[in-house]
Scaffold this active site. Structure first.
Site, PDB file in Angstrom:
ATOM      1  N   ASP A 103       8.608  -1.041   3.729  1.00 10.90           N
ATOM      2  CA  ASP A 103       7.554  -0.938   4.724  1.00 10.90           C
ATOM      3  C   ASP A 103       7.069  -2.338   5.085  1.00 10.90           C
ATOM      4  OD1 ASP A 103       6.229  -1.501   2.359  1.00 10.90           O
ATOM      5  OD2 ASP A 103       4.506  -0.241   2.813  1.00 10.90           O
ATOM      6  N   SER A 142       0.107  -2.611   5.789  1.00 10.04           N
ATOM      7  CA  SER A 142       1.206  -1.903   5.139  1.00 10.04           C
ATOM      8  C   SER A 142       2.123  -1.217   6.140  1.00 10.04           C
ATOM      9  CB  SER A 142       0.629  -0.912   4.117  1.00 10.04           C
ATOM     10  OG  SER A 142       1.620  -0.370   3.303  1.00 10.04           O
ATOM     11  N   ASP A 183       5.513  -3.008  -0.282  1.00 10.48           N
ATOM     12  CA  ASP A 183       5.166  -2.353  -1.545  1.00 10.48           C
ATOM     13  C   ASP A 183       5.808  -0.974  -1.688  1.00 10.48           C
ATOM     14  OD1 ASP A 183       3.596  -0.934   0.233  1.00 10.48           O
ATOM     15  OD2 ASP A 183       1.675  -1.409  -0.733  1.00 10.48           O
ATOM     16  N   ASP A 201       4.596  -4.297   4.407  1.00  9.06           N
ATOM     17  CA  ASP A 201       4.141  -5.300   3.432  1.00  9.06           C
ATOM     18  C   ASP A 201       4.953  -5.304   2.149  1.00  9.06           C
ATOM     19  OD1 ASP A 201       3.124  -2.968   2.236  1.00  9.06           O
ATOM     20  OD2 ASP A 201       1.339  -4.004   1.496  1.00  9.06           O
TER      21      ASP A 201
END
Length: 433
Positions: free
Chosen positions: A234, A101, A238, A236
């Site tokens: 960010d 992440s 999400d 990833d």
């Protein structure tokens, strides 16, 4: 108690325990053994972000899964919420993502989604950890494929919620991460004029001085180029944070306030990190506000328990439960812009429409966060700090679920910085022993 799984899967520095290829292979075997209990012919969708370690960990996890007779469908580089969506849409047994992440490139992680597109519950993660302690001989020969329609399907899903953005000049910070291809395509297809930044991943630059955790550069670009707004994701995909035309950070609390009013929500779920200003403003509009533990899985649990549909964190991890099963930065961005169309004005107007209490957040690096958190002297220090605020502020001290940090948050009309630094010193002293 889970030994390896935290608030967002298994996470750590790639190549070091627990994220060694050997461990990830065994994790794949344990997860595969669990998924075989759920389906005689399990299919797992597997995606990754742009870290240099993602290929190695992906190969190890895939090998472990296939050793248990699992069919693995590679999705390539894809945002985490895209895997959640496709797992449900394609009726797969599970989805898995290789990503850490918003963490630095040296870290990586593994998180799983169940067939409903939601992250695995704590009980399932505990069962997989139990299976890690067992030997898992090869049970059939799994196969592997490349699902080339993944990005197109996810893009089509997102476009179904996109407002007409014609005439809007947007700067996108892609964090050199999983949204680096899809982000520009999505907003261009919606009609916006797009300027893309931090969209050349090299394996080591993901989240480096960019993205939703470092929006300073995007703020500067918005001001220098005269853009209408900026959007930062960010690593990833999400999370999402906005920059208004004046260069100010329009974060998750602002998003919750604007979208709750635009979409007629009855209430909102935040976390212990949500600003008191958000709670006060929502209650003034007649909307309920509830606080969950930090972590999107806990926000989702409370949304279900309260029968609500909107929740999230100041970090920009927002769940629109009517539309998706998890936080989705791209979807959240589209729905926030749609809310602006409904309510009128721009981000700058809505930034000024939500007065927030001054908040100081410090991350204190420690060797053993569990030991620090269990020390009664920390609890006493927190109690004294709260008493000193005289009911005009809040204190939250909690362990990070993904990093070796204790996070100290103080929110107060005045004196927040002083109180936070004093508590941080207490944490440091307790860690030294």
């Amino acid at each position: 108690m889970r030994r390896y799984f935290g608030t967002d899967g298994v996470r750590g520095e790639a190549g070091k325990p627990p994220l060694t290829p050997d461990f990830v292979l065994r994790l794949g075997q344990a997860a595969g053994a669990y998924f075989r209990q759920e389906s005689p012919r399990p299919v797992v969708l597997l995606a990754k972000d742009t870290r240099e370690s993602s290929d190695l960990l992906e190969a190890a996890l895939a090998a472990g899964l296939m050793s248990q007779g699992v069919r693995v469908e590679h999705l390539g580089v894809l945002p985490t919420p895209g895997v959640a969506y496709l797992t449900k849409a394609l009726k797969a047994t599970a989805g898995a993502v290789i990503s850490a992440s918003h963490n630095p490139y040296r870290d990586n992680g593994i998180k799983f989604f169940g067939p409903t597109g939601e992250k695995l519950p704590d009980e399932t993660e505990e069962e997989i950890e139990r299976l890690l302690e067992e030997d898992h001989p090869t049970r059939g020969i799994g196969t592997v494929g490349d699902f080339r329609e993944a990005e197109r399907m996810y893009l089509d899903f997102l476009l179904g919620y996109a407002p007409d953005l014609t005439g809007l000049r947007i700067g996108l910070d892609l964090a050199h991460g999983a949204t680096y291809r899809m982000g520009p395509r999505l907003f261009q297809r919606a009609g916006a004029e797009v300027m893309a930044f931090f969209n050349t991943p090299d394996g080591r630059n993901i989240n480096k001085a960019c993205g939703s955790t470092h929006p300073e550069a995007l703020s500067r670009f918005v001001l220098e180029l005269g853009l209408d707004l900026g959007i930062a994701f960010d690593g990833d995909g999400d999370r999402v944070q906005f920059i208004d035309r004046k260069g100010r950070l329009f974060h998750g609390d602002h998003i919750l306030y604007l979208t709750a009013l635009a979409f007629g929500e009855e209430g909102v779920v935040g976390t212990v990190m949500s600003n008191m200003g958000l709670e006060v403003a929502l209650k003034a509009k007649g909307l309920a506000f509830h606080r969950a533990q930090v972590g999107d899985r806990y926000v989702l649990e409370m949304l279900k328990a309260k029968g609500l549909h909107l929740g999230g964190e100041p970090s920009g991890h927002v769940i629109f439960r009517r539309h998706h099963t998890t936080g989705d930065g791209l979807l959240s961005a589209l729905l926030t812009l749609k809310a602006l169309r409904i309510m009128g004005g721009d981000l700058a107007d809505w930034y000024e429409g939500l007065p927030l209490y001054p908040q100081v957040l410090l991350g204190v690096r420690v060797r053993d966060k569990a030991r620090v958190m269990e020390d009664p002297r920390l609890g006493e220090a927190v109690r004294r700090a709260e008493e000193g605020l005289l009911g005009r502020g809040r204190v939250s001290v909690r362990p990070s679920g993904t990093e070796p940090l204790v996070r100290v948050m103080v929110e107060a009309e005045e004196g927040a910085e002083e109180v936070a630094r004093a508590l941080a010193q207490v944490v440091e002293a307790l860690d030294r022993g």
